[in-house]
Design an enzyme around this catalytic site. Structure first.
Site, PDB file in Angstrom:
ATOM      1  N   ASP A 114       0.846  -1.196   0.000  1.00  0.00           N
ATOM      2  CA  ASP A 114       0.000   0.000   0.000  1.00  0.00           C
ATOM      3  C   ASP A 114       0.881   1.246   0.000  1.00  0.00           C
ATOM      4  O   ASP A 114       2.089   1.166   0.247  1.00  0.00           O
ATOM      5  CB  ASP A 114      -0.929  -0.014   1.220  1.00  0.00           C
ATOM      6  CG  ASP A 114      -0.164  -0.155   2.523  1.00  0.00           C
ATOM      7  OD1 ASP A 114       0.575   0.775   2.877  1.00  0.00           O
ATOM      8  OD2 ASP A 114      -0.290  -1.205   3.196  1.00  0.00           O
ATOM      9  N   GLU A 172      21.582 -22.573 -18.721  1.00  0.00           N
ATOM     10  CA  GLU A 172      20.728 -21.715 -17.883  1.00  0.00           C
ATOM     11  C   GLU A 172      21.522 -20.537 -17.316  1.00  0.00           C
ATOM     12  O   GLU A 172      21.031 -19.408 -17.253  1.00  0.00           O
ATOM     13  CB  GLU A 172      20.116 -22.545 -16.739  1.00  0.00           C
ATOM     14  CG  GLU A 172      19.009 -23.485 -17.209  1.00  0.00           C
ATOM     15  CD  GLU A 172      18.573 -24.483 -16.143  1.00  0.00           C
ATOM     16  OE1 GLU A 172      17.424 -24.936 -16.225  1.00  0.00           O
ATOM     17  OE2 GLU A 172      19.388 -24.842 -15.249  1.00  0.00           O
TER      18      GLU A 172
END
Ligand code: GLA
Length: 730
Positions: free
Chosen positions: A534, A614
């Site tokens: 928030d 990877e």
């Protein structure tokens, strides 16, 4: 710009594209006359119609005038018990036991710059970047004065608001409700958009029409919550990303909140947003004041995209406070999903070494480094290094990591305690509990009574020892349960309705102390991922771990919903291993990288287990993130599709402010054989510029790319993804 018509008591707030107006009428009731696309300063109360309506009472001073009723007129800040039966913004309990409030206009003042809020988060500005209007209202019978604060950030179409209420009488009064925002609309043919769901799936967009009566979302969990976000939108029925009206309302608050909309009998509507009235009751003795948390509104006439971009710009420039201030934040690796509680110094050093070789710059040691913390059930509250796991303490580990060319970060959960801890054994009364009732546990832990300064001081002393013991560049502040058994030994029984809010103020207090004492530390907020995502937390923690769900496909929904208010740079997002720890899904590494890159980017996996191929891909991702950092974090954000409407692909884009660069990201859903041939219309480009795509010819004009679009490449495999990079030439 704020324009005053003192004679007619009209207050007009202009931003670059919007106008907001209030007027005190013949009875000094402060009316809300307009909020919408920018217009001139004319008296918009001409738009208000009134006429006699039965069962809508008339204020005493209206005498025989039955055409005037508070129940019909748009109120700037709605009162209670005196004739407006719609949602109240304020509710007072006076010494005589009545629940009435009737606020009338008394005066105003103008201030340069943004108002400041002591102990509460808020947007900030220099004296020249914002203007403030304060309107004073008074309830003569209650002897209460109220100040309505408005700050105008013109360039961002942002208006921030708050309310301060002062008891000027001699007797004690009780504040049962004090909303931060009240906004009346002359229509109810609108949709309400809210952002909801649960832990591991936060801020999923829900849109539905207003219907008669009250609709609301909120939290009574003591945190703003995974379930509903303190940000809502009211919009036209046809509003989309690029067209139509919408009005965003953001509450900068991290505790219980309510956002309620009422569609009333005459088909107007009212949004009221603020601290949730559940178990809220604040006593004001003579002379005392209460300040509500801040709310921030953005209105757009051009759809959600413009509203979001204005919030993003304003939040980045005027809300976030972060040590990197314009400089690139480091790419991080976090050990949580790689080790959970099971690690020692060598294991951490191995992860850091692998990461450093791939260009990662910050190592974050997550939960499990302190006290007796080997599982969920013990150790919280004892913030001393566990010397069995880390024999040389931080004094040895941190330089070891730094010698690899990496910064060091640490995890803490300051608000919490396990019963199996030295802290709890010494101070069982410090945990929130109701006398005579055994408190509910959450994740096996109790919450400390952060409304108490002595409790906070003690935790902060422990934190300071840790944070000062080594060169720590980053702190992950976690919080892993909802509050129950909310009662504080520090307050008398009639004031227990203050504890929820005082708890939040306590969290803010400690975060502010950290800012003061350790300004160089980047703080990441976390609450089981996104349970406290928030505007309040963002003032103290400029990034928040977006969700404990690290699956790239679920993250498309989570990050999409989050982006309606909050900018990409605030969303903590990590590439993790597959099958994913939360849902078992397998997605390509490239897709995980592209998704996390539109966030505060990092990794959360055991790089030692990656193949050479990877590792090559990870090195490429890190390079790409660094290269495009400004574009990704400072660029204008465009949602090109919605994962809630079309699961076949999700696309978004960042465009540099000068429109010379853009990065489009696309992630596919499940792939069918012989997939459709699609085109993607790109947004936000300059129609007259010629763009090179991924450094190759031919050039395409901005106009072509925006109107005709660009063909999707034909890719095979579920959840594959691609990016295209556009650069203007010439
Ligand atoms: C929470 C956080 C995770 C991790 C764990 C550690 O769930 O969201 O990222 O830090 O706590 O216990």
């Amino acid at each position: 710009m704020i324009v005053l018509d003192q004679e007619n008591k009209i207050f007009t707030l202009h931003t670059r594209n919007t106008t907001y107006q209030m007027k005190a009428d013949q009875y000094n009731v402060l009316l809300h006359t307009y909020y919408g696309a920018k217009i001139d300063n004319c008296d918009l109360s001409v738009l208000l119609q009134c006429g006699e309506r039965s069962f809508t009472p008339n204020p005493n001073e209206a005498g025989s005038n039955r055409n005037y009723s508070l129940d019909v007129a748009p109120q700037e800040y709605s009162t209670c018990g005196v004739g407006d039966f719609r949602l109240p913004a304020i509710e007072l309990e006076l010494a005589n036991g009545s629940h009435t409030a009737d606020m009338r206009y008394e005066g105003f003042r103008l201030e340069k710059g943004k108002y400041a809020l002591e102990g509460l988060p808020g947007f900030y500005s220099t004296k020249d970047e914002a203007e403030t209007l304060v309107i004073m209202l008074r309830d003569a019978a209650a002897q209460v004065v109220m100040e309505l604060y408005y700050s105008v950030f013109e360039a961002y179409d942002l208006i921030t608001r708050t309310v301060r209420i002062v008891n000027q009488g001699t007797e004690e009064i009780r504040l049962c409700r004090c909303a931060s925002l009240c906004l009346d609309f002359p229509r109810s043919d609108m949709d309400l958009i809210t952002f909801n769901a649960h832990h591991l799936m936060e801020r999923c967009l829900d849109r539905g029409p207003l219907r008669p009566g009250i609709q609301s979302v909120g939290s009574v969990r003591g945190i703003s919550s995974h379930q509903h976000n303190p940000f809502v939108i009211l919009c036209g029925r046809d509003t989309d990303e690029d067209t139509g009206m919408c009005c965003g309302a953001m509450l900068l608050y991290s505790g219980n909140f309510e956002a309620a909309v009422e569609c009333s009998q005459y088909e107007n509507s009212r949004l009221v947003m603020g601290i949730h009235p559940f178990h809220f009751c604040w006593t004001l003795t003579s002379g005392q004041a209460f300040t509500a948390p801040e709310a921030a509104m953005v209105y757009s006439s051009n759809g959600f995209g413009q509203m979001s971009r204005q919030y993003h710009r304003a939040i980045r420039k005027h809300l976030l406070r972060e040590p990197y201030d314009g400089r690139r934040k480091p790419v991080l690796i976090n050990n949580w999903e790689a080790t959970y509680f099971d690690f020692n110094a060598d294991r951490l050093a191995d992860i850091a070494r692998e990461a450093s070789a791939l260009g990662i710059e910050l190592f974050v040691m997550d939960d499990g480094w302190f006290g007796s913390r080997n599982n969920d059930d013990s150790g919280l509250g004892d913030w001393q290094v566990n010397l069995e796991k880390l024999p040389g303490g931080l004094e040895e580990l941190v330089p070891r990591i730094k010698n690899m060319g990496m910064k060091f970060g640490i995890w803490m959960e300051p608000e919490m305690v396990n019963e199996d801890s030295h802290l709890y054994r010494a101070h069982p009364d410090w945990a929130l509990h109701v006398p005579g009732r055994a408190p509910a546990r959450g994740r096996g832990q109790l919450a400390l009574d952060f409304s108490r300064k002595d409790v906070r001081d003690s935790i902060y002393e422990q934190m300071k020892v840790v944070l000062s013991s080594a060169d720590i560049a980053y702190l992950k502040w976690d919080m892993n349960r909802s509050l129950t058994d909310v009662w504080s030994a520090s307050l008398p029984s009639r004031r227990q309705g203050e504890v929820y809010h005082r708890y939040v103020l306590g969290v803010y207090d400690l975060l502010e102390r950290l800012h003061r004492d350790y300004p160089h530390i980047l703080i990441e907020g976390c609450c089981g991922g996104g349970g406290r995502f928030d505007g309040g937390m963002l003032y103290y923690t400029p990034q928040v771990w977006c969700s404990d769900d690290t699956d790239a496909i679920d993250r498309l929904c989570i990050q999409y919903g989050t982006s309606f208010c909050y900018p990409v740079c605030t969303m903590g997002a990590h590439v993790s291993a597959v099958p994913n720890e939360q849902n078992g899904r397998v997605t390509p590494l490239k897709t995980r990288g592209i998704t996390a890159m539109s966030g505060a980017f990092g990794y959360e996996m055991d790089l030692g287990k990656c193949t050479a191929e990877e590792k090559k891909e990870i090195r490429r991702q890190v390079e790409s993130y660094k290269t495009h950092y400004n574009l990704l974090h400072e660029g204008d954000y465009y949602r090109l599709s919605s994962p809630f409407q079309d699961r076949s692909f999700t696309a978004w884009e960042q465009v540099s402010p000068d429109q010379r660069e853009a990065l489009v990201s696309v992630v596919y859903g499940c792939i069918n054989a012989a997939p459709l041939f699609g085109t993607l219309r790109i947004k936000g480009l300059n129609p007259d510029f010629q763009y090179q795509i991924d450094g190759a010819e031919p050039l395409y004009s901005g106009e072509t790319l925006m109107k005709a679009g660009y063909p999707f490449p034909q890719i095979q495999g579920d959840y594959s993804a691609f990016q295209i990079y556009l650069r203007a030439v010439g």
